[in-house]
Design a protein around this motif. Structure first.
Motif, PDB file in Angstrom:
ATOM      1  N   GLY A 216      23.232   7.508  66.284  1.00 27.34           N
ATOM      2  CA  GLY A 216      21.621   7.423  66.698  1.00 27.34           C
ATOM      3  C   GLY A 216      21.634   8.477  67.916  1.00 27.34           C
TER       4      GLY A 216
ATOM      5  N   GLU B 208      16.890   1.957  66.370  1.00 21.96           N
ATOM      6  CA  GLU B 208      16.434   2.712  67.095  1.00 21.96           C
ATOM      7  C   GLU B 208      16.049   2.172  68.478  1.00 21.96           C
TER       8      GLU B 208
ATOM      9  N   ARG C 173      19.578  12.068  68.474  1.00 23.95           N
ATOM     10  CA  ARG C 173      18.482  12.590  69.565  1.00 23.95           C
ATOM     11  C   ARG C 173      18.845  13.473  70.206  1.00 23.95           C
TER      12      ARG C 173
END
Length: 360
Positions: free
Chosen positions: A33, A332, A37
């Motif tokens: 994750g 998320e 990003r």
């Protein structure tokens, strides 16, 4: 978000299918994750309890480097963290309260290494409010330095279940803190009920003596035809186990969150679990989760007998589980929280550096 490299120190078995754990799954999902990003995440596998290798890994991080370190390897190497605390921007990811786990295993508490490791960190991330509260209550970390990033779940197909509700499932390393012996004791009082089966999925190598005792308890209770110790299942095999399950049972004595509980509810599978640690957070108020006292086979047996004998309650329970699928948090959420913590740690260190240079 973009920024400096994140040196993520993780247990060396993180990708070993035979050593699968909720902590390893969490670490991998967070790393993926953060990369999504825009962060550069450098995974650094380190053997557990090999303090010299932890010290070596930290020494290879450049000055002011950002280090995210799994608590499983941070606590045994607390001296190495202290030695690098001023030089590096260390964030500890505490999946559990280590001293609580030691109490569950042998009744003793050892907090000094844990306190030293957490005090060396610029910030601490826990996977539940319960863990955060336990760290504060034991004076292991300052409240203003602890952030909570609960595990997420993925969108997954619903488990259909069966009309009889006969298929029980428990998932977790076969070890005292997971309480499989409590489940076997509960099931030993259900041999008069027909048809049910239970799969015990999880490593048999985490505590071989306990696994052997559990196998012997199954044999002694004449449950060998109903209760199967499958060992580790992963990937499609684990998905198949969930897909065929009617009820997930989590009889833990110690649990910081309870990812298995969350995974079950995400699939629309009802849950019976010990009311311990962060498990109530994993259930998140869903009527599809029933909590029982930890270490109480009689209370667990009473719920399981009702599950098998009350078709109306079972159907309502299943309907609630299907409804709860839409309320589960995604990955998320914890990724965003951890990205923010890492950014704040970097920003605070940069500001402090500027102040020192200005003063000089």
């Amino acid at each position: 978000m973009t920024g400096p490299t994140v040196h993520f120190l993780v247990p060396d078995g993180i990708d070993d299918a035979e050593r699968v754990s909720g902590g390893n799954v969490y670490d991998r999902r967070i790393a993926d994750g953060l990369r999504a990003r825009g962060l550069h995440v450098r995974m650094v596998p380190v053997p557990e309890a090999r303090t010299a290798e932890v010290a070596g890994a930290l020494s290879n991080v450049p000055d002011d480097g950002v280090v995210l370190i799994d608590g499983l390897i941070a606590v045994p190497a607390s001296a190495a963290l202290s030695a690098n605390a001023a030089r590096l921007r260390i964030v500890v990811l505490a999946h559990m309260v280590a001293s609580t786990l030691s109490e569950a295993h042998n009744g003793t508490r050892s907090t000094e290494g844990e306190r030293e490791a957490l005090h060396a960190a610029r910030a601490v991330i826990t996977t539940s409010d319960w863990t955060r509260s336990a760290l504060i209550a034991r004076a292991l970390a300052a409240p203003d330095r602890i952030a909570v990033a609960r595990p997420g779940t993925d969108p997954v197909p619903a488990a259909p279940g069966s009309e009889t509700g006969a298929r029980l499932l428990t998932v977790g390393a076969v070890a005292p803190h997971k309480g499989q012996d409590v489940l076997v004791d509960a099931l030993a009082g259900m041999t008069d009920l027909p048809d049910w089966t239970c799969w015990v999925v999880g490593s048999l190598d985490a505590d071989p003596d306990f696994a052997l005792q559990t196998r012997e308890a199954i044999r002694s209770a004449a449950l060998a035809e109903r209760v199967a110790l499958t060992g580790v299942l992963s990937g499609p095999l684990l998905e198949d186990a969930y897909r065929s399950a009617d009820l997930v049972v989590a009889p833990s004595r110690s649990e910081s969150y309870g990812m298995v509980v969350a995974e079950a509810l995400a699939r629309g599978i009802p849950v019976v679990a010990s009311c311990v640690g962060g498990v109530p957070e994993a259930i998140a108020g869903s009527p599809a989760g029933v909590l029982v006292p930890s270490g109480d086979p009689g209370a667990l047996r009473a719920v399981l007998r009702r599950w098998r004998g009350d078709a109306g309650w079972r159907a309502a329970f299943k309907a609630e589980a299907m409804d709860s699928r839409t309320t589960r948090p995604s990955w998320e959420e914890p990724v965003g929280i951890i990205a923010e913590v890492l950014g704040e740690v970097g920003a605070r260190a940069d500001a402090l550096g500027r102040e020192r240079r200005a003063a000089g």
